[in-house]
Design a protein around this motif. Sequence first.
Motif, mmCIF file in Angstrom:
data_model
loop_
_atom_site.group_PDB
_atom_site.id
_atom_site.type_symbol
_atom_site.label_atom_id
_atom_site.label_comp_id
_atom_site.label_asym_id
_atom_site.label_seq_id
_atom_site.Cartn_x
_atom_site.Cartn_y
_atom_site.Cartn_z
ATOM 1 N N THR B 72 -5.105 -4.707 0.168
ATOM 2 C CA THR B 72 -3.697 -4.317 0.350
ATOM 3 C C THR B 72 -3.634 -2.594 -0.098
ATOM 4 N N PRO B 73 -2.871 -1.977 1.014
ATOM 5 C CA PRO B 73 -2.649 -0.638 0.832
ATOM 6 C C PRO B 73 -1.802 -0.397 -0.339
ATOM 7 N N ARG B 74 -1.945 0.740 -1.075
ATOM 8 C CA ARG B 74 -1.034 1.063 -1.852
ATOM 9 C C ARG B 74 -0.634 2.578 -1.866
ATOM 10 N N ALA B 75 1.038 2.846 -1.730
ATOM 11 C CA ALA B 75 1.115 4.177 -1.658
ATOM 12 C C ALA B 75 2.004 4.615 -3.152
ATOM 13 N N GLY B 76 3.269 4.981 -2.951
ATOM 14 C CA GLY B 76 3.960 5.320 -4.303
ATOM 15 C C GLY B 76 4.306 3.949 -5.244
ATOM 16 N N ALA B 77 4.014 2.960 -4.546
ATOM 17 C CA ALA B 77 4.408 1.681 -5.137
ATOM 18 C C ALA B 77 6.032 1.426 -5.627
ATOM 19 N N THR B 78 6.785 2.013 -4.781
ATOM 20 C CA THR B 78 8.195 1.940 -5.135
ATOM 21 C C THR B 78 8.909 0.723 -4.089
ATOM 22 N N GLY B 79 7.961 0.056 -3.458
ATOM 23 C CA GLY B 79 8.502 -1.056 -2.904
ATOM 24 C C GLY B 79 9.285 -2.002 -3.636
ATOM 25 N N ASN B 80 10.242 -2.588 -3.262
ATOM 26 C CA ASN B 80 10.999 -3.638 -4.058
ATOM 27 C C ASN B 80 10.887 -4.897 -3.896
ATOM 28 N N SER B 141 7.550 8.637 -3.727
ATOM 29 C CA SER B 141 6.701 7.823 -2.433
ATOM 30 C C SER B 141 5.914 8.551 -1.497
ATOM 31 N N GLN B 142 5.083 7.968 -1.032
ATOM 32 C CA GLN B 142 4.156 8.826 0.006
ATOM 33 C C GLN B 142 4.566 8.455 1.567
ATOM 34 N N ILE B 143 4.220 9.337 2.425
ATOM 35 C CA ILE B 143 4.764 9.239 3.860
ATOM 36 C C ILE B 143 4.457 7.715 4.341
ATOM 37 N N GLY B 150 9.304 1.449 4.099
ATOM 38 C CA GLY B 150 10.620 1.681 4.007
ATOM 39 C C GLY B 150 11.621 1.474 5.207
ATOM 40 N N SER B 151 12.826 1.753 5.309
ATOM 41 C CA SER B 151 13.579 1.599 6.512
ATOM 42 C C SER B 151 14.193 3.086 6.892
ATOM 43 N N GLY B 152 14.435 3.797 5.871
ATOM 44 C CA GLY B 152 15.565 4.900 6.111
ATOM 45 C C GLY B 152 16.033 5.609 4.974
ATOM 46 N N GLY B 153 16.964 6.219 4.738
ATOM 47 C CA GLY B 153 17.439 6.758 3.508
ATOM 48 C C GLY B 153 18.309 8.083 3.770
ATOM 49 N N ILE B 202 -4.500 0.395 8.647
ATOM 50 C CA ILE B 202 -4.431 1.170 7.725
ATOM 51 C C ILE B 202 -4.282 2.853 8.094
ATOM 52 N N ILE B 203 -2.942 3.056 7.656
ATOM 53 C CA ILE B 203 -2.433 4.608 8.219
ATOM 54 C C ILE B 203 -3.109 5.484 7.444
ATOM 55 N N THR B 204 -4.119 6.123 8.342
ATOM 56 C CA THR B 204 -4.645 7.411 7.534
ATOM 57 C C THR B 204 -3.904 8.800 7.716
HETATM 58 C C1 LIG Z 1 14.799 3.431 -6.897
HETATM 59 C C2 LIG Z 1 14.449 2.825 -5.567
HETATM 60 C C3 LIG Z 1 15.029 3.458 -4.310
HETATM 61 C C4 LIG Z 1 14.512 3.358 -3.197
HETATM 62 N N1 LIG Z 1 15.546 3.878 -2.040
HETATM 63 C C5 LIG Z 1 14.974 3.431 -0.768
HETATM 64 C C6 LIG Z 1 15.469 4.172 0.288
HETATM 65 O O1 LIG Z 1 16.394 4.963 0.198
HETATM 66 N N2 LIG Z 1 15.086 3.978 1.477
HETATM 67 C C7 LIG Z 1 14.164 3.055 1.701
HETATM 68 O O2 LIG Z 1 13.845 2.769 2.991
HETATM 69 N N3 LIG Z 1 13.512 2.296 0.720
HETATM 70 C C8 LIG Z 1 13.910 2.650 -0.466
HETATM 71 N N4 LIG Z 1 13.297 1.940 -1.612
HETATM 72 C C9 LIG Z 1 12.305 1.145 -1.169
HETATM 73 C C10 LIG Z 1 10.881 1.817 -1.222
HETATM 74 O O3 LIG Z 1 11.062 3.133 -2.040
HETATM 75 C C11 LIG Z 1 10.332 2.675 0.059
HETATM 76 O O4 LIG Z 1 10.279 1.389 0.823
HETATM 77 C C12 LIG Z 1 9.532 3.429 0.041
HETATM 78 O O5 LIG Z 1 9.314 4.401 1.190
HETATM 79 C C13 LIG Z 1 7.882 3.014 -0.338
HETATM 80 O O6 LIG Z 1 7.202 4.241 -0.407
HETATM 81 P P1 LIG Z 1 5.857 4.018 -1.357
HETATM 82 O O7 LIG Z 1 4.994 5.162 -1.083
HETATM 83 O O8 LIG Z 1 6.342 3.873 -2.561
HETATM 84 O O9 LIG Z 1 5.023 2.686 -0.595
HETATM 85 P P2 LIG Z 1 4.380 1.603 -1.499
HETATM 86 O O10 LIG Z 1 5.677 0.854 -2.028
HETATM 87 O O11 LIG Z 1 3.285 1.916 -2.303
HETATM 88 O O12 LIG Z 1 3.868 0.541 -0.237
HETATM 89 C C14 LIG Z 1 5.029 0.203 0.858
HETATM 90 C C15 LIG Z 1 4.072 -0.740 1.635
HETATM 91 O O13 LIG Z 1 3.522 0.131 2.688
HETATM 92 C C16 LIG Z 1 2.281 -0.305 2.590
HETATM 93 N N5 LIG Z 1 1.578 0.927 2.750
HETATM 94 C C17 LIG Z 1 1.299 2.047 1.758
HETATM 95 N N6 LIG Z 1 0.623 3.033 2.215
HETATM 96 C C18 LIG Z 1 -0.035 2.669 3.286
HETATM 97 C C19 LIG Z 1 -0.885 3.004 4.348
HETATM 98 N N7 LIG Z 1 -1.444 4.345 4.179
HETATM 99 N N8 LIG Z 1 -1.238 2.450 5.413
HETATM 100 C C20 LIG Z 1 -0.655 1.147 5.521
HETATM 101 N N9 LIG Z 1 0.118 0.485 4.742
HETATM 102 C C21 LIG Z 1 0.565 1.345 3.852
HETATM 103 C C22 LIG Z 1 1.929 -1.070 1.297
HETATM 104 O O14 LIG Z 1 0.916 -1.919 1.321
HETATM 105 C C23 LIG Z 1 3.177 -1.657 1.058
HETATM 106 O O15 LIG Z 1 3.196 -2.775 1.937
HETATM 107 C C24 LIG Z 1 13.795 2.332 -2.896
HETATM 108 C C25 LIG Z 1 13.021 1.769 -3.944
HETATM 109 C C26 LIG Z 1 13.262 2.006 -5.170
HETATM 110 C C27 LIG Z 1 12.623 1.466 -6.552
#
Ligand SMILES: Cc1cc2nc3c(=O)[nH]c(=O)nc-3n(C[C@H](O)[C@H](O)[C@H](O)COP(=O)(O)OP(=O)(O)OC[C@H]3O[C@@H](n4cnc5c(N)ncnc54)[C@H](O)[C@@H]3O)c2cc1C
Lengths: 450, 450
Positions: B72-80, B141-143, B150-153, B202-204
């Motif tokens: 399971t890939p993990r980026a910033g782990a802000t997914g909900n 968050s990471q790109i 994510g979806s947008g913002g 896995i996106i690099t």
């Molecule tokens: C306070 C808060 C506000 C938020 N606001 C928004 C918002 O405005 N818009 C929005 O769209 N979302 C929002 N979210 C949801 C979340 O932040 C977004 O989805 C965010 O972009 C996730 O980025 P992350 O780096 O934290 O990814 P993670 O949560 O770490 O990962 C997200 C998903 O991507 C996968 N992944 C990560 N890196 C890779 C990789 N390199 N290759 C393949 N898969 C990968 C992971 O397995 C996971 O399934 C918010 C969440 C919180 C808690």
Amino acid sequence: YPMEAFLADIGDVPWSREPTDLKRKSRDYYWYSPILAEQLKDKIADVIVTPRDEADVLRVVAACYRHRIPLTPRAGATGNYGQCVPMEGGVVLDMAEMNKIEWQKPGRVRVQAGAKLFDIDAQTRPNGWELRMHPSTKRMSQIGGFVAGGSGGVGSVTYGGMREPGNILAARVVSMEENPRVYELRGDAAQKISRAYGTTGIITALEMPLAPAYDWIDVVVAFDDFHEAIRFGQAIAMADGVIKKILAPIEWPLPENFAALKPYCPEGKSVLLAMIGEMSIDTFETLLESYGGTLTYKTPSEDVLNKVPLYEHTWNHCTLQMFKVDRAITYLQVLYPHERIIESVAEIGAKFKGEVMQHLEFIRINGLMTASGIPVIRYSTPERLYEIMDAFEAADIKIANPHVITLEDGSRYKRVDADQLGFKHEVDPLGLLNPGKMRSFTPKHEDVLR
Amino acid sequence: YPMEAFLADIGDVPWSREPTDLKRKSRDYYWYSPILAEQLKDKIADVIVTPRDEADVLRVVAACYRHRIPLTPRAGATGNYGQCVPMEGGVVLDMAEMNKIEWQKPGRVRVQAGAKLFDIDAQTRPNGWELRMHPSTKRMSQIGGFVAGGSGGVGSVTYGGMREPGNILAARVVSMEENPRVYELRGDAAQKISRAYGTTGIITALEMPLAPAYDWIDVVVAFDDFHEAIRFGQAIAMADGVIKKILAPIEWPLPENFAALKPYCPEGKSVLLAMIGEMSIDTFETLLESYGGTLTYKTPSEDVLNKVPLYEHTWNHCTLQMFKVDRAITYLQVLYPHERIIESVAEIGAKFKGEVMQHLEFIRINGLMTASGIPVIRYSTPERLYEIMDAFEAADIKIANPHVITLEDGSRYKRVDADQLGFKHEVDPLGLLNPGKMRSFTPKHEDVLR
Ligand SMILES: Cc1cc2nc3c(=O)[nH]c(=O)nc-3n(C[C@H](O)[C@H](O)[C@H](O)COP(=O)(O)OP(=O)(O)OC[C@H]3O[C@@H](n4cnc5c(N)ncnc54)[C@H](O)[C@@H]3O)c2cc1C
Ligand SMILES: Cc1cc2nc3c(=O)[nH]c(=O)nc-3n(C[C@H](O)[C@H](O)[C@H](O)COP(=O)(O)OP(=O)(O)OC[C@H]3O[C@@H](n4cnc5c(N)ncnc54)[C@H](O)[C@@H]3O)c2cc1C
């Protein structure tokens, strides 16, 4: 008019009464309309005055007021409805010498009104910016003429028309009075001079918002079917991730007239002309795959004077390209209903096969993507022209009639903006500015007596 | 899982089996949902692996495949929705070290997937560019996580969501196979990994389009009435001459929780939070005059780490601000019908007074301006939550359920994109990537036998 007294009053401000100058500088592109061609052909200025700066403008205006001589500002003179034809003679104020860029900041530029659109872009692009929009007459028009006489153009697919709030930041305006005042109209107030044909004051400077100067790619896509070209154009129009500046579906046989694009406009095909941001071109091509079009041309835009640019085939230049090979035509300015663009295009197409040739420009209006159009029409009689106009309206297509000279008749709403009319009384109480163009205006009794 | 053999295979690629690491790196923000909080609390990885480059990723993937260990890939782990929670344990692939900017060009940037959004903007802005959009979690968050989860913002009011064609230019993707392949997906093909939770490779690295880095102004406007805030927000949304990055009407009492903006959010008032381009701020204020709002805050945006940015009060941060003072809440993700935004907001408002608190984000979808929303809900039971969801749907408001873990259940369309499912079979035949998240996928018989 008491010309000798007037000329004495303006001192060293440059002027000319050469007959060739008077004739040449009393015209614009009104000849597009056979109706206006007849109506305006004898109108002529008494003198052409060429101010060097705002002080010159103030002096000319005061002298005009004193001697009750009408004044008509003139910019690039590309207007299509005789906007800068001096209906009652008098002074034509040639703005060409007031052409300085005053300053540039990120996202903004301040220029004198007589600066050419082409020169403004040439000077802002090295800093990463360009005008949000320009008419297809970019190489001839001035910013003051565009703001006072135009409506939108290349770029309006993203930013809407000149009238959209925010597309003019400020205008510096001189009133026509005994003691002329200088107004600095900021924000919404600047709309008082937008498309007012110079009837609400002489613009001496403008502050304009800028857009990022993307690397543009010129594109031609050929389609068997005009409606397919529209459908694909609309898909790109609605794709907010695709950066664009022109999206113009053009019906065959109009592309037949495009000398500079000939090799890319195959016989019998309708085309979509587009300017696409370099980073969006792959997406553009991918989306094209689900439509029946063939990409025939894809080249970085190069806006240099010795090359005919892509945009000189769009907007009213599409008409001009046809005029070059066939004089028996004229045109309309229309706005298609945004929820049924293709249906309304089809309705007209079916009714006037061979007589009306349509081309569209996707533009935003009030936040909605829609299409304006400048259909080219094989001209027979004024009656037939008005019949065609009725058919457009019956098909729910709005018309801004380009065969009339007043602001009101040429507007879709058949009235002048209330703010502009109010401001007119303030800045031109006697109605000396471009008389005959604002029908709703009559000087107040007390102003005339004064 | 045969961890010893796996670790031997990956050689010097950094890893950790520290219990605190395993625990910390097996979680995201799924606790927003009381339902998921219960469901996911015991899920835990067997090892955290931190690749330094693509070669490391290839090595880890090959070892996972060999030993049939899920990854399971993990980026910033802000997914909900537990997007990066390892449902079946195994490897969590922590992307944080793959954070380089590969190159920048006008309008484009190429980055490793683990680059933080905040760092990307910090490095592109000096050149006049920035990401078109970012989630409100820009600082964490990471790109790669944004694209995959994510979806947008912030920015979607102009460019639409991540899914709009052209908003991802290219993705470099590693498959989960015996001999892992590296794909370079360009244009539309890049959508195969968009919001797929890492189940399709896995996106690099990513190539992203950039937007002009305007000088932004943060603005707060207070309104007696929430609907007025929406009405004004919509007017600005529809004004294409006004440059904006955020337009978020927020209903009282939500602003009560905004610690950093307290002085600008008067008691009892709903607010509009906005980021406006510097050159458009006068127009913004002029337009405000015809609405009942009061401008309480207007300051240049300054995105520095020691200051809470305006955008951390919008999108799902609005929920987070409330969580800080009240844990008995949860939320929904909704899309209002674009032709009757206020009516549908009013319908819900009337029905769930005090129980549902709405805030909207204007965004473009398919070329139309509409509003998404993340209503905050006082939580009682799952049944009541589902009752509320039914009421939203009855009011024509679409829901993307954030209380489920699979792609399909969380989508408005209740299905996974056909292209993604097809691609999944190609790049992850055994279903080892983030298992449990793509419900429609079952490995093909012949793949399992191989
Ligand atoms: C306070 C808060 C506000 C938020 N606001 C928004 C918002 O405005 N818009 C929005 O769209 N979302 C929002 N979210 C949801 C979340 O932040 C977004 O989805 C965010 O972009 C996730 O980025 P992350 O780096 O934290 O990814 P993670 O949560 O770490 O990962 C997200 C998903 O991507 C996968 N992944 C990560 N890196 C890779 C990789 N390199 N290759 C393949 N898969 C990968 C992971 O397995 C996971 O399934 C918010 C969440 C919180 C808690
Ligand atoms: C081939 C062709 C293509 C065209 N394409 C477009 C298009 O794409 N979009 C569009 O909107 N129009 C278009 N037009 C119409 C015309 O080009 C535009 O209106 C153009 O912007 C006018 O600019 P100009 O400098 O030529 O102004 P002019 O024609 O010289 O003047 C226009 C009006 O502004 C007034 N004016 C000029 N300067 C000032 C000043 N300093 N203060 C006060 N009043 C002033 C004049 O009195 C006149 O009423 C086209 C016309 C042609 C012939």
